[in-house]
Write an enzyme that holds these catalytic residues in place. Structure first.
Site, PDB file in Angstrom:
ATOM      1  N   MET A   1       0.849  -1.197   0.000  1.00  0.00           N
ATOM      2  CA  MET A   1       0.000   0.000   0.000  1.00  0.00           C
ATOM      3  C   MET A   1       0.881   1.241   0.000  1.00  0.00           C
ATOM      4  SD  MET A   1      -3.052   1.103   2.607  1.00  0.00           S
ATOM      5  CE  MET A   1      -2.002   1.551   3.973  1.00  0.00           C
ATOM      6  N   CYS A   2       0.731   2.060  -1.009  1.00  0.00           N
ATOM      7  CA  CYS A   2       1.485   3.306  -1.122  1.00  0.00           C
ATOM      8  C   CYS A   2       0.526   4.425  -1.512  1.00  0.00           C
ATOM      9  CB  CYS A   2       2.584   3.189  -2.178  1.00  0.00           C
ATOM     10  SG  CYS A   2       3.820   1.929  -1.827  1.00  0.00           S
ATOM     11  N   GLY A   3       0.995   5.646  -1.418  1.00  0.00           N
ATOM     12  CA  GLY A   3       0.179   6.792  -1.807  1.00  0.00           C
ATOM     13  C   GLY A   3       0.816   7.546  -2.953  1.00  0.00           C
TER      14      GLY A   3
END
Length: 298
Positions: free
Chosen positions: A1-3
């Site tokens: 999970m990254c932004g």
């Protein structure tokens, strides 16, 4: 999970605020990836000059040697700007390759983050807010930019493993997801002469697009090829000298939202990254379609 955050400005009056707007977007996404962060800012084009952004784990030792290293190759830099662990060295376009070699000769701790007439890349381990403050990103202007806050799942938490990844002039990529065939692709790209500095699958994606564009394809065509050749779950946001592109894999399981007004196009992993943008209340908001290339260009 990254932004992921991206902002492409249509309205020139917003250009002085690019760094501030993009920084706010990325900080909002901190809880999607607190390990490391990075931002690429595209500034005014310089036809006769090129910028080399370098990073060092020991800048106090290495950066005072920049002028001497360039002088040994007969290069007089137009400008050298120091920002914490990074330095942006501007040289004549004709001496770019010699300048890159000279800078890398300073020490093994010196790495090239990005090269081009418009791009500057800043990335480090740590929270987005801290990385942004270290490099005074909020004060920077430009035409477009992309940013990334990382939760490491495929490789170690290092500066080189942070996004964006740049493998071609004025080109870079940020990625949320995981590729399943990146090792095979890395071997194929190495045979074509591509060089890799990390085990990160996102670096392979960036190199793949560079290789496809090296065949004469536009960025849009390279992204279309990526749908066919890359396996896994991915959302890409890509920056080039003049443009800004978005692509999701055919399943599109990673979150993504876009907004467009007559002043800008914006991308965020979540809508909350967009809420501080001017005029967002009247923007066209949509979720990008799977396996569909979106691209804007100045």
């Amino acid at each position: 999970m990254c932004g992921i955050a991206g902002l492409f400005l249509k309205d020139k009056s917003l250009e002085p605020d690019l760094g501030r707007l993009l920084s706010d977007m990325l900080v909002t996404l901190t809880d999607r990836g607190p390990d490391s962060a990075g931002i690429a800012i595209y500034g005014p084009a310089q036809a006769e000059y090129a910028k080399v952004t370098v990073q060092s784990s020991n800048p106090d030792r290495d950066f005072p040697q920049i002028g001497t290293a360039l002088a040994r190759s007969g290069i007089s830099p137009r400008d050298v700007t120091l920002k914490d662990s990074h330095a942006v060295v501007t040289v004549d376009q004709s001496s770019l390759e010699e300048a890159k070699a000279s800078l890398l000769s300073i020490s093994e701790a010196v790495r090239i983050m990005g090269v081009g007439g418009t791009i500057e890349i800043y990335k480090e381990t740590g929270l987005p807010k801290d990385v942004i403050d270290r490099f005074s990103i909020r004060t920077m202007g430009g035409t477009h930019g992309i940013g990334h806050t990382r939760m490491a799942t495929e490789s170690a938490v290092t500066t080189l493993g942070a996004h964006p990844f740049s493998t071609g002039p004025d080109q870079c990529l940020v990625h949320n997801g995981s590729l399943s065939n990146h090792n095979n692709l890395r071997r194929e790209l190495k045979r074509l002469g591509m060089v890799f500095e990390t085990d990160n699958d996102s670096e392979v994606a960036a190199a793949y697009l560079t290789a496809e564009m090296g065949k004469g394809k536009s960025l849009g065509e390279a992204l279309e090829s990526a749908v066919r050749d890359l396996d896994g779950f991915f959302t890409f946001v890509v920056g080039t000298r003049n443009g800004f592109g978005v692509l999701r894999d055919p399943i599109a399981c990673k979150p993504a939202v876009m907004a467009e007004t007559d002043r800008y196009v914006a991308f965020g992993s979540e809508y909350r990254a967009l809420v501080g943008l001017p005029g967002i209340e009247t923007a066209r908001i949509w979720e990008p379609e799977p396996a569909t290339v979106y691209f804007w260009e100045h």
